[in-house]
Design an enzyme around this catalytic site. Structure first.
Site, short mmCIF file in Angstrom:
data_model
loop_
_atom_site.label_atom_id
_atom_site.label_comp_id
_atom_site.label_asym_id
_atom_site.label_seq_id
_atom_site.Cartn_x
_atom_site.Cartn_y
_atom_site.Cartn_z
N GLU A 96 -44.17 -5.44 -7.90
CA GLU A 96 -44.26 -6.86 -6.60
C GLU A 96 -43.80 -6.78 -4.87
O GLU A 96 -43.53 -5.22 -4.57
CB GLU A 96 -42.71 -7.66 -6.95
N ASP A 97 -44.56 -6.95 -4.22
CA ASP A 97 -44.60 -6.92 -2.73
C ASP A 97 -43.58 -7.24 -2.51
O ASP A 97 -42.87 -6.53 -1.47
CB ASP A 97 -45.30 -7.97 -2.21
N ASP A 100 -37.53 -11.93 -2.94
CA ASP A 100 -36.31 -13.01 -1.60
C ASP A 100 -35.53 -13.37 -2.15
O ASP A 100 -34.01 -13.19 -1.83
CB ASP A 100 -38.09 -13.22 -1.14
N PHE A 149 -39.09 -12.57 8.13
CA PHE A 149 -40.35 -12.96 7.60
C PHE A 149 -41.83 -12.17 7.70
O PHE A 149 -41.85 -11.66 9.08
CB PHE A 149 -41.25 -14.65 8.28
N ARG A 162 -52.76 -10.26 5.52
CA ARG A 162 -52.79 -9.07 4.34
C ARG A 162 -53.33 -7.67 4.61
O ARG A 162 -52.69 -6.50 3.61
CB ARG A 162 -53.60 -9.54 3.35
P1 IMP Z 1 -38.80 -15.45 -4.41
O1 IMP Z 1 -39.06 -15.77 -4.83
O2 IMP Z 1 -38.57 -16.44 -3.07
O3 IMP Z 1 -38.55 -13.69 -4.75
O4 IMP Z 1 -40.00 -15.18 -3.61
C1 IMP Z 1 -41.03 -13.99 -3.94
C2 IMP Z 1 -42.06 -14.38 -3.08
O5 IMP Z 1 -42.50 -15.23 -1.89
C3 IMP Z 1 -43.16 -13.18 -2.45
O6 IMP Z 1 -44.04 -12.85 -3.46
C4 IMP Z 1 -43.93 -13.69 -1.72
O7 IMP Z 1 -45.11 -13.95 -2.12
C5 IMP Z 1 -43.33 -14.30 -0.87
N1 IMP Z 1 -42.24 -13.98 0.55
C6 IMP Z 1 -40.90 -13.82 0.45
N2 IMP Z 1 -40.52 -13.49 1.53
C7 IMP Z 1 -42.29 -13.61 2.26
C8 IMP Z 1 -42.58 -12.66 3.59
O8 IMP Z 1 -41.16 -11.96 4.55
N3 IMP Z 1 -43.68 -12.28 3.51
C9 IMP Z 1 -44.66 -12.67 2.66
N4 IMP Z 1 -44.34 -13.61 1.46
C10 IMP Z 1 -43.16 -13.51 1.23
#
Ligand code: IMP
Length: 173
Positions: A96-97, A100, A149, A162
């Site tokens: 995963e990238d 959050d 962000f 990207r």
């Molecule tokens: P979560 O469900 O809130 O953990 O969100 C995860 C997804 O939200 C990641 O896989 C990203 O695609 C996107 N995301 C969350 N924070 C960022 C950020 O700072 N930059 C870009 N994408 C983000």
């Protein structure tokens, strides 16, 4: 043009990804693994990490869309593209990238468990603990970051940035 400041430069990312690959190689020695990069955000990280793992690996992609308003995730997740093969009995590493709120990974792990893999671990390049809504265990973590962000190295803002080779922060426009 928006101003972008560097948060983690390309050299620092490469060094950390090398360490993560070495750790995975050590932990899974003698085993065959299936890498599951979560599209789209992890495609750059996954390509680099896979090349730092010195083991036989299979790679199968999974596309997820997490609904939200702009920069916030709602926890409502849709699989936009599923794995092409069963993972029953396999050792899976999800790539995963960024974690959050953790809601996307919570959904995915619940989903993958129903397919009866031998094990599932998580490798995430970034973690933003300040925004966590659920507790997600990250087995291989690149960097912990503040509540900003970020873009680049696979991560987007409205599908842009990207392809930046470093991780940056969009300054006020
Ligand atoms: P979560 O469900 O809130 O953990 O969100 C995860 C997804 O939200 C990641 O896989 C990203 O695609 C996107 N995301 C969350 N924070 C960022 C950020 O700072 N930059 C870009 N994408 C983000």
């Amino acid at each position: 043009m928006p101003k972008i400041s560097t948060l983690i430069d390309a050299d620092k990312i490469a060094a950390r990804v090398r360490e993560m690959g070495a750790q995975i190689t050590k932990d899974y020695v003698g085993m065959e693994i299936v890498l599951v990069p979560v599209l789209k955000g992890s495609f750059v990280f996954a390509a680099d990490l896979a090349r730092e793992i010195d083991l036989p690996v299979a790679i199968d992609f999974l596309g997820l869309r997490s609904y939200g308003d702009g920069t916030k995730s709602s926890g409502i997740v849709q699989i936009t593209s599923d794995l092409t093969k069963p993972i029953e009995g396999k050792h899976v590493i999800v790539i995963e990238d960024i974690v959050d709120t953790g809601l996307t990974m919570q959904y995915l792990f619940e989903n993958l468990e129903t397919r009866h893999p031998a094990s599932v671990k998580l490798a995430s390049l970034l973690h933003k603990p300040a925004r966590a809504k659920v507790d997600i265990e990250i087995d291989y973590l690149g960097f912990t970051i503040e509540d900003v962000f970020v873009i680049g190295y696979g991560l987007d803002f409205a599908e842009r940035y990207r392809n930046m080779p470093f991780i940056g922060v969009l300054e006020e426009q």
